[in-house]
Scaffold this motif. Structure first.
Motif, PDB file in Angstrom:
ATOM      1  N   THR A 160      -2.004  -3.787   8.227  1.00  0.00           N
ATOM      2  CA  THR A 160      -1.049  -2.734   8.408  1.00  0.00           C
ATOM      3  C   THR A 160      -1.571  -1.201   7.873  1.00  0.00           C
ATOM      4  OG1 THR A 160       0.840  -4.099   8.239  1.00  0.00           O
ATOM      5  CG2 THR A 160       1.384  -1.926   8.503  1.00  0.00           C
ATOM      6  N   LEU A 161      -1.826  -0.794   6.934  1.00  0.00           N
ATOM      7  CA  LEU A 161      -2.706   0.251   6.185  1.00  0.00           C
ATOM      8  C   LEU A 161      -3.396   0.926   7.476  1.00  0.00           C
ATOM      9  CD1 LEU A 161      -3.163   2.310   4.440  1.00  0.00           C
ATOM     10  CD2 LEU A 161      -4.917   0.618   3.865  1.00  0.00           C
ATOM     11  N   HIS A 162      -4.566  -0.548   7.781  1.00  0.00           N
ATOM     12  CA  HIS A 162      -5.861   0.658   9.105  1.00  0.00           C
ATOM     13  C   HIS A 162      -5.248   0.532  10.372  1.00  0.00           C
ATOM     14  CE1 HIS A 162      -9.523   0.760   6.334  1.00  0.00           C
ATOM     15  NE2 HIS A 162      -8.079  -0.430   5.583  1.00  0.00           N
TER      16      HIS A 162
ATOM     17  N   LYS B 119       1.038  -1.442  -0.369  1.00  0.00           N
ATOM     18  CA  LYS B 119      -0.216   0.149  -0.200  1.00  0.00           C
ATOM     19  C   LYS B 119       1.134   1.412  -0.236  1.00  0.00           C
ATOM     20  CE  LYS B 119      -3.684  -2.625   0.588  1.00  0.00           C
ATOM     21  NZ  LYS B 119      -4.633  -2.910  -0.735  1.00  0.00           N
ATOM     22  N   TYR B 120      -0.017   2.289  -0.998  1.00  0.00           N
ATOM     23  CA  TYR B 120       0.598   3.872  -0.667  1.00  0.00           C
ATOM     24  C   TYR B 120      -0.283   4.270   0.794  1.00  0.00           C
ATOM     25  CZ  TYR B 120      -0.607   8.518  -2.555  1.00  0.00           C
ATOM     26  OH  TYR B 120      -0.271   9.716  -1.882  1.00  0.00           O
ATOM     27  N   TRP B 121       0.376   5.008   1.458  1.00  0.00           N
ATOM     28  CA  TRP B 121       0.245   5.727   2.488  1.00  0.00           C
ATOM     29  C   TRP B 121       1.004   6.598   3.430  1.00  0.00           C
ATOM     30  CZ3 TRP B 121      -4.585   6.248   2.875  1.00  0.00           C
ATOM     31  CH2 TRP B 121      -5.389   6.628   3.921  1.00  0.00           C
TER      32      TRP B 121
ATOM     33  N   ASP C 292      -8.594  -1.349   1.234  1.00  0.00           N
ATOM     34  CA  ASP C 292      -8.729   0.057   0.520  1.00  0.00           C
ATOM     35  C   ASP C 292      -8.732   0.939   1.981  1.00  0.00           C
ATOM     36  OD1 ASP C 292      -8.204   0.786  -1.838  1.00  0.00           O
ATOM     37  OD2 ASP C 292      -9.930  -0.158  -2.384  1.00  0.00           O
ATOM     38  N   ALA C 293      -8.720   1.565   1.586  1.00  0.00           N
ATOM     39  CA  ALA C 293      -8.757   3.061   3.186  1.00  0.00           C
ATOM     40  C   ALA C 293     -10.535   3.131   2.771  1.00  0.00           C
ATOM     41  CB  ALA C 293      -8.367   4.352   2.599  1.00  0.00           C
ATOM     42  N   GLY C 294     -11.048   2.030   3.303  1.00  0.00           N
ATOM     43  CA  GLY C 294     -12.177   1.887   3.435  1.00  0.00           C
ATOM     44  C   GLY C 294     -13.228   0.261   4.563  1.00  0.00           C
TER      45      GLY C 294
ATOM     46  N   CYS D 240      -2.288   6.494 -10.561  1.00  0.00           N
ATOM     47  CA  CYS D 240      -1.209   6.452 -12.130  1.00  0.00           C
ATOM     48  C   CYS D 240      -1.451   5.279 -12.446  1.00  0.00           C
ATOM     49  CB  CYS D 240       0.166   6.914 -10.777  1.00  0.00           C
ATOM     50  SG  CYS D 240       1.052   6.404 -10.137  1.00  0.00           S
ATOM     51  N   ARG D 241      -1.168   3.852 -11.118  1.00  0.00           N
ATOM     52  CA  ARG D 241      -1.275   2.245 -11.250  1.00  0.00           C
ATOM     53  C   ARG D 241      -2.385   2.233 -11.998  1.00  0.00           C
ATOM     54  NH1 ARG D 241      -0.310   1.501  -4.889  1.00  0.00           N
ATOM     55  NH2 ARG D 241      -2.848   1.585  -5.654  1.00  0.00           N
ATOM     56  N   SER D 242      -3.505   3.038 -12.963  1.00  0.00           N
ATOM     57  CA  SER D 242      -4.637   2.524 -13.401  1.00  0.00           C
ATOM     58  C   SER D 242      -4.542   3.097 -15.094  1.00  0.00           C
ATOM     59  CB  SER D 242      -6.313   3.576 -12.681  1.00  0.00           C
ATOM     60  OG  SER D 242      -6.502   2.714 -11.308  1.00  0.00           O
TER      61      SER D 242
ATOM     62  N   GLY E 273      -5.826  11.273   5.358  1.00  0.00           N
ATOM     63  CA  GLY E 273      -4.687  10.125   6.079  1.00  0.00           C
ATOM     64  C   GLY E 273      -3.194  10.404   5.804  1.00  0.00           C
ATOM     65  N   HIS E 274      -3.184  10.341   4.314  1.00  0.00           N
ATOM     66  CA  HIS E 274      -1.928  11.130   3.834  1.00  0.00           C
ATOM     67  C   HIS E 274      -1.011  11.539   4.846  1.00  0.00           C
ATOM     68  CE1 HIS E 274      -2.158   7.867   0.297  1.00  0.00           C
ATOM     69  NE2 HIS E 274      -2.924   8.961   0.038  1.00  0.00           N
ATOM     70  N   ASN E 275      -2.163  13.055   5.059  1.00  0.00           N
ATOM     71  CA  ASN E 275      -1.032  14.106   6.017  1.00  0.00           C
ATOM     72  C   ASN E 275      -0.936  13.554   7.273  1.00  0.00           C
ATOM     73  OD1 ASN E 275      -1.210  16.045   4.015  1.00  0.00           O
ATOM     74  ND2 ASN E 275      -2.748  16.605   3.775  1.00  0.00           N
TER      75      ASN E 275
ATOM     76  N   PRO F 292       7.798   3.225  -1.921  1.00  0.00           N
ATOM     77  CA  PRO F 292       6.900   2.028  -3.247  1.00  0.00           C
ATOM     78  C   PRO F 292       5.755   1.211  -2.943  1.00  0.00           C
ATOM     79  CG  PRO F 292       8.439   1.377  -2.653  1.00  0.00           C
ATOM     80  CD  PRO F 292       8.675   2.075  -1.821  1.00  0.00           C
ATOM     81  N   SER F 293       4.588   1.115  -4.023  1.00  0.00           N
ATOM     82  CA  SER F 293       3.345   0.197  -3.945  1.00  0.00           C
ATOM     83  C   SER F 293       3.630  -0.554  -5.548  1.00  0.00           C
ATOM     84  CB  SER F 293       2.630   0.816  -3.337  1.00  0.00           C
ATOM     85  OG  SER F 293       1.980   2.507  -5.237  1.00  0.00           O
ATOM     86  N   ILE F 294       2.761  -2.026  -4.957  1.00  0.00           N
ATOM     87  CA  ILE F 294       1.997  -2.806  -6.275  1.00  0.00           C
ATOM     88  C   ILE F 294       0.744  -2.715  -6.573  1.00  0.00           C
ATOM     89  CG2 ILE F 294       2.726  -4.334  -4.694  1.00  0.00           C
ATOM     90  CD1 ILE F 294       4.462  -5.655  -8.554  1.00  0.00           C
TER      91      ILE F 294
ATOM     92  N   SER G 264     -11.182  11.515   4.789  1.00  0.00           N
ATOM     93  CA  SER G 264     -10.563  10.675   3.257  1.00  0.00           C
ATOM     94  C   SER G 264      -9.196  10.789   3.030  1.00  0.00           C
ATOM     95  CB  SER G 264     -10.852  12.597   2.714  1.00  0.00           C
ATOM     96  OG  SER G 264      -9.356  13.848   3.185  1.00  0.00           O
ATOM     97  N   SER G 265      -8.407   9.786   1.909  1.00  0.00           N
ATOM     98  CA  SER G 265      -7.505   9.530   1.769  1.00  0.00           C
ATOM     99  C   SER G 265      -6.522  10.988   2.574  1.00  0.00           C
ATOM    100  CB  SER G 265      -7.459   8.838   1.143  1.00  0.00           C
ATOM    101  OG  SER G 265      -7.409   8.731  -0.539  1.00  0.00           O
ATOM    102  N   THR G 266      -6.698  11.427   1.105  1.00  0.00           N
ATOM    103  CA  THR G 266      -5.470  12.885   1.159  1.00  0.00           C
ATOM    104  C   THR G 266      -5.422  13.863   3.155  1.00  0.00           C
ATOM    105  OG1 THR G 266      -7.001  13.912  -0.702  1.00  0.00           O
ATOM    106  CG2 THR G 266      -5.566  15.287   0.694  1.00  0.00           C
TER     107      THR G 266
HETATM  108  O1  PMV Z   1      -4.847   7.329  -4.627  1.00  0.00           O
HETATM  109  P1  PMV Z   1      -4.782   8.013  -3.015  1.00  0.00           P
HETATM  110  O2  PMV Z   1      -4.785   9.491  -2.713  1.00  0.00           O
HETATM  111  O3  PMV Z   1      -7.052   8.005  -3.129  1.00  0.00           O
HETATM  112  O4  PMV Z   1      -4.860   6.915  -1.878  1.00  0.00           O
HETATM  113  C1  PMV Z   1      -4.876   5.594  -2.139  1.00  0.00           C
HETATM  114  C2  PMV Z   1      -4.432   4.945  -0.699  1.00  0.00           C
HETATM  115  C3  PMV Z   1      -4.790   3.653  -0.384  1.00  0.00           C
HETATM  116  O5  PMV Z   1      -5.752   2.900  -1.528  1.00  0.00           O
HETATM  117  C4  PMV Z   1      -5.157   3.217   0.541  1.00  0.00           C
HETATM  118  C5  PMV Z   1      -3.566   2.865  -0.721  1.00  0.00           C
HETATM  119  C6  PMV Z   1      -3.334   2.349  -2.737  1.00  0.00           C
HETATM  120  O6  PMV Z   1      -2.208   2.542  -3.086  1.00  0.00           O
HETATM  121  O7  PMV Z   1      -4.267   2.382  -3.177  1.00  0.00           O
END
Ligand code: PMV
Length: 360
Positions: free
Chosen positions: A270-272, A32-34, A312-314, A167-169, A224-226, A45-47, A220-222
């Protein structure tokens, strides 16, 4: 790679008007990216697996204008969405340096998702990716020399500035984002196709998404990231993500599903755990999220099948399993897990190959 490579040369001419369209998939992260730095640079990094069925389709109609500033309207399933505007305005201002034509047009953005909007499935990854790809299609018309490779790379670069995980989509089916010493070509700026061998066990890997809570997330994930900026465990977490990426490289090669499960579930929890231990702390899982996790563990212990979960973040649960075990596991989901979903709803998905242009 530096961001400057995405600044185009001055266009020779501009088009008067046109229509472009793209569909882009959602993705689910294994590592996960967090946590992020300035300019949407990931803290680790994430995959991810690119999905196949959960997607956003976007049609972008553009017309020359002379007024200054950005001008656009956004429709979801044919309905005007005023509340989407600030996010798109911010996206446009972040990417204008890379797409200087943005202020020269009025845009009509018409978008729809294959999954219900209020499903709790984030549409920001597929949505921002689809929009970035539409914009790249315009750029390609202004500069026909762009190669397919550069097209995808810049689309990923732009999508990242809308929503990191977007960017992974762009491509499939396994995508890495964020610099990792042992992954050649990995970058903080764009998602890349996973460059090493992948065991056939992971071919057509399945992801059934259990819709536990379709409501809007409380955090929101914004935000959460912060909260990772001053997090007591941030340093250890970022180091762990690097080592989990290393572990996953071996697992993807060997096809060791038991080891795969252990990495993926640890990452999800771990994310949670990061959310639950940030300041302020918060919980996005719901009681039914835990019911499902316990049921999955019991079923796995009983059957020896390679079912696992990620989050996910949910509160929704992504149930992951290999294609050759799908019959039994799908039956288990229908009979034992669907009861924990809102209105019994779940979405059957699997690994996908990335975005597609829609011919108009
Ligand atoms: O792309 P954002 O800012 O919505 O963050 C997504 C974060 C996670 O979904 C929880 C993890 C991930 O790597 O997709």
């Amino acid at each position: 790679m530096i961001a400057n490579e995405f600044i185009p040369k001055p266009y020779k001419h501009l088009l008067e008007s046109g229509v472009v369209a793209y569909s882009a998939p959602s993705n689910i992260a294994l590592v996960k990216y967090w946590g992020k730095k300035a300019h949407q640079i990931p803290a680790n990094p994430s995959i991810s697996f690119t999905l196949n069925n959960c997607k956003t389709s976007t049609m972008l109609t553009f017309e020359r204008k002379t007024s200054k500033g950005f001008s656009f309207e956004v429709f979801l399933d044919g309905e005007l969405q005023e509340d989407f505007k600030p996010k798109i305005e911010q996206f446009f201002s972040r990417i204008e340096a890379y797409l200087p034509f943005l202020a020269s047009y009025h845009f009509r953005i018409e978008t729809s998702n294959t999954f219900p909007h209020s499903s709790g499935i984030a549409s920001s990854a597929s949505g921002m990716s689809a929009l970035a790809l539409c914009l790249m299609q315009i750029e390609q018309q202004l500069n026909p020399d762009i190669s397919k490779e550069f097209f995808n790379k810049k689309a990923s670069f732009l999508a990242r500035l809308g929503s990191g995980s977007a960017c992974r989509s762009v491509e499939g089916d396994l995508i890495v984002w964020g610099t990792h010493t042992n992954i050649k070509g990995s970058s903080d700026l764009v998602g890349i196709k996973y460059p090493y061998a992948v065991h056939p066990n992971f071919k057509n890997y399945c992801d059934t998404i259990l819709l536990v809570d379709k409501g809007e997330k409380q955090v929101s994930s914004t935000v959460g990231h912060n909260l990772m900026h001053n997090h007591s465990f941030a340093k250890q977490r970022f180091a762990q993500a690097h080592s989990n990426m290393d572990a996953l490289i071996s697992v993807l090669k060997s096809g060791d599903l038991t080891a795969f499960i252990s990495i993926v579930e640890r990452e999800a929890l771990t994310l949670h755990a990061m959310m639950m231990s940030s300041d302020p702390y918060f919980i996005l899982m719901k009681p039914n999220t835990l019911e499902i996790i316990n049921k999955i563990w019991a079923f796995r212990a009983k059957t020896g099948l390679h079912i696992c979960f990620t989050l996910d973040a949910g509160a929704n649960v992504h149930v992951l399993f290999p294609d050759n075990e799908a019959d039994e596991i799908q039956k288990f989901i229908e009979t034992e897990l669907a009861v924990y979903c809102q209105n019994g709803h779940f979405i059957e998905d699997k690994l996908g190959q990335g975005a597609q242009q829609i011919k108009i």
